[in-house]
Design an enzyme around this catalytic site. Structure first.
Site, PDB file in Angstrom:
ATOM      1  N   GLY A  12      12.570 -43.996   7.447  1.00  0.00           N
ATOM      2  CA  GLY A  12      12.779 -43.953   9.062  1.00  0.00           C
ATOM      3  C   GLY A  12      14.269 -43.710   9.030  1.00  0.00           C
ATOM      4  O   GLY A  12      14.544 -44.136   9.619  1.00  0.00           O
ATOM      5  N   ASN A  14      15.305 -40.800  10.209  1.00  0.00           N
ATOM      6  CA  ASN A  14      15.395 -40.370  11.429  1.00  0.00           C
ATOM      7  C   ASN A  14      15.821 -41.569  12.540  1.00  0.00           C
ATOM      8  O   ASN A  14      16.509 -41.095  13.233  1.00  0.00           O
ATOM      9  CB  ASN A  14      13.963 -39.159  11.460  1.00  0.00           C
ATOM     10  N   LEU A  89       3.300 -38.112   9.652  1.00  0.00           N
ATOM     11  CA  LEU A  89       2.851 -37.435   8.726  1.00  0.00           C
ATOM     12  C   LEU A  89       1.064 -36.905   9.223  1.00  0.00           C
ATOM     13  O   LEU A  89       0.664 -36.156   8.063  1.00  0.00           O
ATOM     14  CB  LEU A  89       2.999 -37.932   6.979  1.00  0.00           C
ATOM     15  N   LYS A  90       0.596 -37.854   9.788  1.00  0.00           N
ATOM     16  CA  LYS A  90      -0.351 -37.382  10.209  1.00  0.00           C
ATOM     17  C   LYS A  90      -0.615 -36.421  11.681  1.00  0.00           C
ATOM     18  O   LYS A  90       0.327 -36.525  12.006  1.00  0.00           O
ATOM     19  CB  LYS A  90      -1.134 -38.145  10.499  1.00  0.00           C
ATOM     20  N   HIS A 108      10.957 -30.782  11.642  1.00  0.00           N
ATOM     21  CA  HIS A 108       9.897 -30.260   9.374  1.00  0.00           C
ATOM     22  C   HIS A 108      11.336 -29.702   9.245  1.00  0.00           C
ATOM     23  O   HIS A 108      12.246 -29.038   9.976  1.00  0.00           O
ATOM     24  CB  HIS A 108       8.881 -28.712  10.641  1.00  0.00           C
ATOM     25  N   GLU A 178      18.950 -32.376   9.347  1.00  0.00           N
ATOM     26  CA  GLU A 178      17.957 -33.334  10.002  1.00  0.00           C
ATOM     27  C   GLU A 178      19.120 -34.247  11.366  1.00  0.00           C
ATOM     28  O   GLU A 178      18.430 -34.524  12.278  1.00  0.00           O
ATOM     29  CB  GLU A 178      17.133 -34.248   9.341  1.00  0.00           C
TER      30      GLU A 178
HETATM   31  C1  GAR Z   1      12.242 -36.462   7.349  1.00  0.00           C
HETATM   32  O1  GAR Z   1      11.869 -34.988   5.741  1.00  0.00           O
HETATM   33  C2  GAR Z   1      11.135 -34.968   7.467  1.00  0.00           C
HETATM   34  O2  GAR Z   1      11.566 -34.112   8.021  1.00  0.00           O
HETATM   35  C3  GAR Z   1       9.557 -34.785   7.363  1.00  0.00           C
HETATM   36  O3  GAR Z   1       9.260 -36.211   6.264  1.00  0.00           O
HETATM   37  C4  GAR Z   1      10.711 -36.264   6.386  1.00  0.00           C
HETATM   38  C5  GAR Z   1      10.402 -38.461   6.907  1.00  0.00           C
HETATM   39  O4  GAR Z   1      11.775 -38.781   6.590  1.00  0.00           O
HETATM   40  N1  GAR Z   1       8.723 -34.758   7.891  1.00  0.00           N
HETATM   41  C6  GAR Z   1       7.512 -33.543   7.807  1.00  0.00           C
HETATM   42  O5  GAR Z   1       7.582 -33.407   6.914  1.00  0.00           O
HETATM   43  C7  GAR Z   1       6.188 -33.203   8.637  1.00  0.00           C
HETATM   44  N2  GAR Z   1       5.569 -32.102   8.687  1.00  0.00           N
HETATM   45  P1  GAR Z   1      12.421 -39.841   7.088  1.00  0.00           P
HETATM   46  O6  GAR Z   1      11.542 -41.206   6.969  1.00  0.00           O
HETATM   47  O7  GAR Z   1      13.374 -40.805   6.201  1.00  0.00           O
HETATM   48  O8  GAR Z   1      12.749 -39.797   8.651  1.00  0.00           O
END
Ligand code: GAR
Length: 204
Positions: A12, A14, A89-90, A108, A178
């Site tokens: 979490g 982001n 991620l789903k 991404h 990000e």
């Molecule tokens: C992030 O790096 C996001 O870009 C990636 O998962 C991570 C989640 O981090 N998403 C993917 O790979 C989607 N294909 P977070 O839970 O700390 O935000």
């Protein structure tokens, strides 16, 4: 009030970046709910600390568990303007895509259209980037359609990874990007500054 729903799967960070950024902007943006494919995850704890409602679409029964058709009704009732996949991620089921066309965006952790597709999430992406000896990576925000990582690109930012010694180092560099890119794009949406022209997406 511009209303967003944030979908998460784990840490979490982001989500936290979005919460912090929208608190500082003049435009009124509300996170109406946080949705996860897990019953419990650190991102849910962040949401709960900010009193944001949470819903789980896990197959396992749990508190606030819903199926996707119920979720569509809930999101519509809440007046959701934009669904933000922030580390979800789903694969998003078609029912959601059909009900929120051009209203779902994803971050991404690489420069699409490279290093995307099924199985390309989290550290898997950074491992592939590292093994290919790519010299730049970055983050991509794109529209979500029925195919993995396929929708039009809305915004990208590069990072130099020529000196990276591990996939984890790349992940850390990309994550920083990000955390600024995703909130920036959300704010542009809320301000009506994302437009489609010449079959491309422009941020005004
Ligand atoms: C992030 O790096 C996001 O870009 C990636 O998962 C991570 C989640 O981090 N998403 C993917 O790979 C989607 N294909 P977070 O839970 O700390 O935000």
């Amino acid at each position: 009030m511009y209303k967003i729903a944030v979908f998460v799967s784990g840490r979490g960070s982001n989500l936290k970046a979005i919460i912090n950024s929208i608190a500082q902007t003049e435009i009124k943006i509300e996170i109406v709910c946080v949705v996860s494919d897990k019953i419990e995850c650190p991102a849910f704890e962040i949401a709960e600390n900010y009193r944001i409602p949470t819903y789980s679409v896990s197959q396992n029964e749990g508190k606030d568990s819903v199926v996707y058709s119920e979720l569509v009704s809930i999101l519509k009732k809440m007046g959701t303007d934009l669904i933000v996949l922030a580390g979800f991620l789903k694969k998003i089921p078609d029912i959601l895509i059909e009900n929120f066309e051009k209203k779902i965006i994803n971050i991404h952790p690489a420069l699409l259209p490279s290093f995307g597709g099924k199985g390309m999430y989290g550290l898997n992406v950074h491992k592939a980037v590292f093994e290919k000896s790519a010299q730049v990576s970055g983050a991509t925000v794109h529209f979500v359609d029925k195919i993995y990582d396929n929708g039009k690109i809305i915004a990208q930012e590069c990072v130099d990874i020529s000196d990276a010694n591990s996939p984890e180092e790349i992940a850390e560099k990309v994550l920083k990007v990000e955390h600024s890119l995703l909130p920036k794009v959300i704010i542009k949406f809320s301000d009506n500054k994302v437009i489609e022209k010449n079959n491309r997406i422009y941020l005004l």
